[in-house]
Enzyme design. Structure first.
Site, PDB file in Angstrom:
ATOM      1  N   GLY A 250       0.809  -1.208   0.000  1.00 19.82           N
ATOM      2  CA  GLY A 250       0.000   0.000   0.000  1.00 19.82           C
ATOM      3  C   GLY A 250       0.839   1.253   0.000  1.00 19.82           C
ATOM      4  CB  THR A 275       5.116  -2.187 -16.821  1.00 16.56           C
ATOM      5  OG1 THR A 275       5.963  -3.333 -16.847  1.00 16.56           O
ATOM      6  CG2 THR A 275       5.802  -1.032 -17.523  1.00 16.56           C
ATOM      7  CG  ASP A 279       3.611   6.170 -14.348  1.00 13.79           C
ATOM      8  OD1 ASP A 279       4.176   6.886 -13.504  1.00 13.79           O
ATOM      9  OD2 ASP A 279       4.216   5.645 -15.304  1.00 13.79           O
TER      10      ASP A 279
END
Length: 332
Positions: A250, A275, A279
């Site tokens: 987390g 991956t 973002d």
């Protein structure tokens, strides 16, 4: 001022074309191994974060630079397909569109649809990756580009910046937004050990992962307690609120208003490909900051954790990012 603007989230950052190879394990130094799948995708930290915010429903705008090449043309179309304004996406003949070579440890037999309920979300070990980036046109984004986009920057609700473009340009964009009351979300990735101190003082939210935290502070992060120590150091440098993301564990948040570290845990899912998960988290956080400002930061982080956890359950970067319609509606 921000409420009058149609743009809620502005991202100043990078676009990368991802060249992805899937293998059963990562190669050792000097070793050649066989992979079982190759594909080309859209990436770059800035664009990734923008795409995730847009897919959740934020009105977004990207400020970036790509090459006058096929990858650049394809990227502009990708933004348009995702409903992102391309008014300030520049093209240059002086450099190629940025590229990232990515190797992912991914078994062929892994299922790509192992979604979990909200209370059991986030990633566990698996789907690890190594990445090499060639920034190309990203490094040609300059002050003139920011000046052309100044009105959009200064009227946004949230701006996101990272370090895959020239750091001075990211800082200039943050300062421009900060001085106009726009919420600033800074993701110091890839991290620089000698980061300009002004990044700390001009970031409303400073969000880094474990490796970035260690580069910035020299403190190895192996637990939520370590992340809390990092947060205290960054508060001393002038940050207002620090989030250290911990993957399967987390996040830890700490703020100048409440300088006691708070661990926001996440549940477990089966990771296929991590991956771009960071973002996805940042883009989701910007969405909640812009569109649901009355939520507590802890609640925003918990919801962003869940959205990032969905992304690790599918292969690819942006291709793994969920749309609002495909998520539990209690997130919104």
């Amino acid at each position: 001022m921000a409420a009058a603007s149609p743009t809620e989230v502005v991202v100043v950052g990078s676009c990368m074309t991802d060249l992805v190879s899937l293998t059963t394990r990562l190669p050792k130094a000097g070793e050649t191994i066989h992979g079982h799948k190759f594909f080309i995708g859209f990436g770059g930290k800035g664009a990734n974060q923008c795409i995730q915010a847009a897919r959740l429903g934020a009105k977004t705008l990207m400020i970036c630079k790509v090459g006058k090449d096929s990858f650049g043309n394809d990227y502009i179309e990708n933004f348009k397909r995702n409903g992102i304004s391309t008014e300030f996406v520049g093209q240059t003949e002086d450099a190629a569109t940025g590229a990232a070579s990515i190797i992912v440890n991914s078994e062929e037999s892994v299922a790509f649809s192992d979604w979990q309920p909200l209370k059991e979300s986030s990633a566990k070990a698996g789907g690890q990756n190594v990445i090499v980036i060639v920034a190309g046109a990203n490094l040609l984004l300059d002050s003139e580009d920011l000046k052309r986009a100044a009105n959009a920057i200064c009227k946004a609700k949230v701006i996101i910046c990272q370090l895959e473009i020239t750091p001075a340009i990211s800082l200039e964009a943050l300062k421009m937004a900060y001085s106009n009351g726009v919420k600033t979300l800074f993701n110091p990735a890839p991290a620089h050990a000698e980061l300009d101190p002004q990044f700390y003082t001009h970031s409303d939210i400073f969000c880094c992962n474990e490796s970035e935290a260690e580069i910035l502070t020299g403190i190895p992060v192996g637990s939520p307690e370590d992340a809390g120590k990092v947060g205290l150091v960054l508060l001393e440098r002038g940050c207002k609120l620090v989030i250290v993301t911990l993957g399967a564990e987390g996040c830890v948040m700490i703020s100048a208003d409440g300088p006691i570290p708070k661990h926001v845990p996440a549940g477990k899912v089966r990771a296929v490909d991590t991956t771009g998960a960071g973002d996805s988290f940042v883009g989701a956080l910007a969405f909640f900051m812009a569109c649901y400002p009355s939520l507590s930061m802890e609640d925003m982080i918990r919801r962003s954790n869940f959205i990032a956890s969905v992304s690790v359950q599918a292969s690819g970067t942006q291709s793994s990012y969920p749309y609002r319609k495909d998520l539990p509606q209690d997130l919104f």
